[in-house]
Design an enzyme around this catalytic site. Sequence first.
Site, short mmCIF file in Angstrom:
data_model
loop_
_atom_site.label_atom_id
_atom_site.label_comp_id
_atom_site.label_asym_id
_atom_site.label_seq_id
_atom_site.Cartn_x
_atom_site.Cartn_y
_atom_site.Cartn_z
N ASP A 111 28.16 30.96 26.30
CA ASP A 111 28.37 30.59 25.00
C ASP A 111 27.29 29.39 24.73
OD1 ASP A 111 29.57 29.55 22.72
OD2 ASP A 111 30.72 28.35 23.64
N ASP A 131 25.24 30.68 17.49
CA ASP A 131 26.16 30.47 18.61
C ASP A 131 26.57 31.95 19.13
OD1 ASP A 131 28.45 29.96 20.09
OD2 ASP A 131 29.41 28.79 18.55
#
Length: 382
Positions: free
Chosen positions: A76, A264
């Site tokens: 992430d 992201d």
Amino acid sequence: MLRLLGLFFFLASTYATQATPRAIQVQSRSAPSVTRRRALKPVTVPLDDYFLGTDLQWIGNISVGTPPQTMLVVFDTGSSTLEVASTQCAEACSNQIQFDPTQSSTFAEGNFTGVLVFDTGVGVVPVIGNNTQMTLHNATDTVSIGGLTIESTELFLIINQTEPFFADPFSGIMGMDAQADGVFGALIDQGLPSLFGFFLTPQAEGNAELTIGGIDDTKFDGPLMFASLPAPGEQVDWSLISPQVFVNGQTTSLLNATREVIFDSGTSNVLFPTDLTEAIYALISPDIVPHASENGTYGIACDLIPTLPAEIAIQFTAQDGSAFNLTIPSIELSVGPFEGDPETCQTLINAFDGLNLLGASVLKHYYSVWDVGGQRMGFAAV
Ligand SMILES: *[C@@H]1O[C@H](CO)[C@@H](O)[C@H](O)[C@H]1NC(C)=O
Ligand SMILES: *[C@@H]1O[C@H](CO)[C@@H](O)[C@H](O)[C@H]1NC(C)=O
Ligand SMILES: *[C@@H]1O[C@H](CO)[C@@H](O)[C@H](O)[C@H]1NC(C)=O
Ligand SMILES: *[C@@H]1O[C@H](CO)[C@@H](O)[C@H](O)[C@H]1NC(C)=O
Ligand SMILES: *[C@@H]1O[C@H](CO)[C@@H](O)[C@H](O)[C@H]1NC(C)=O
Ligand SMILES: *[C@@H]1O[C@H](CO)[C@@H](O)[C@H](O)[C@H]1NC(C)=O
Ligand SMILES: *[C@@H]1O[C@H](CO)[C@@H](O)[C@H](O)[C@H]1NC(C)=O
Ligand SMILES: *[C@@H]1O[C@H](CO)[C@@H](O)[C@H](O)[C@H]1NC(C)=O
């Protein structure tokens, strides 16, 4: 059912509470090895596409502890630290493989308990208030990724989590922010080159991968377009400045404005402020309207979607000053029917005031390079 997973974005800082000592047996940490800076070679970690009707979430294995316990995690870029579900999170993590610290001879328990609040959570469903959070306890242990091993590195055991995380088939999240604050930073300290590359393919293609410490240049043909982070050395987020957005080749004064856009890898859909969201949808179809079920979502009759051109091009400026677009093709417009309203399909942008964020629906159309050392990002069409 076509609701998607994804979406991890670190929002608030962790806050400490006094933790009471726990009953689990804590082994003493092994004597610190002499750290020699040596060259580590890049490794490639295969990723599975967690497919729920649309391809917007990828997960891969790491291992924690001695002997190693295998854990599936989301890599992430929107968060900083490593979190893994633990046996202390029995009920709330019952769907996940749980790390058992009592089975690791190298585990050292910390005395810090905190809460991580996420801005984007599981699925394309918007986060409401603090409904997407984990309660964490700190620790150190050995962590391995693709055969690269770091001893005594900081991680957080998930000891509780809120309902939006319950369905996850993965055990945790490995943060990979632009300052390499977490495990990736520890690998860099051991001599791994300070960049990584994502190849996030649709499930039908397979072979998605994360290359840590390098770029897999067999996965793309064209040149990589590199753009500099706006605040090199200072920003935790991976972001770039975009001077304008086009929808089906058109722009407006609202779209033609400078904005900082975050990238992201843990977020499935796109988040823009309400005014930009509605300006983009207005150029696609007047039939795309807010959906009552969840604040921030929009939808349209599913049977109208195949006829709609919905190409969204977000422009950036390369290091050589030239302009380039990252383009989300029309096929990404629908993220699937709303639960309880199967005739209406949710569209890919959620309104979220104060944030411009691009997730998997753009990253899967490019090979992306996340260059911590160079404080820049690179993209090549795939
Ligand atoms: C959400 O969590 C933050 C801490 O991260 C806290 O300060 C705030 O009061 C919480 N808000 C709600 C509505 O619970
Ligand atoms: C993760 O590890 C498990 C168990 O070893 C294996 O079954 C699975 O295929 C692995 N997944 C990925 C994405 O490598
Ligand atoms: C846990 O966090 C506390 C507070 O930041 C720190 O002092 C301690 O060293 C950490 N413990 C481990 C095992 O990382
Ligand atoms: C937590 O542990 C660290 C050392 O690991 C120690 O310095 C600190 O005082 C401890 N804090 C508490 C609240 O016990
Ligand atoms: C886990 O958090 C929920 C609230 O999200 C709370 O109701 C529950 O009591 C917590 N469980 C534990 C074991 O702390
Ligand atoms: C970006 O996309 C817009 C709209 O399709 C197009 O007009 C423009 O020429 C593109 N820019 C570049 C550098 O390709
Ligand atoms: C965007 O705005 C700039 C001024 O900020 C202007 O020079 C340019 O022509 C505009 N581009 C389009 C496509 O409207
Ligand atoms: C969500 O609801 C609040 C009021 O409850 C409103 O102020 C806000 O504009 C809505 N939209 C978004 C995207 O938060």
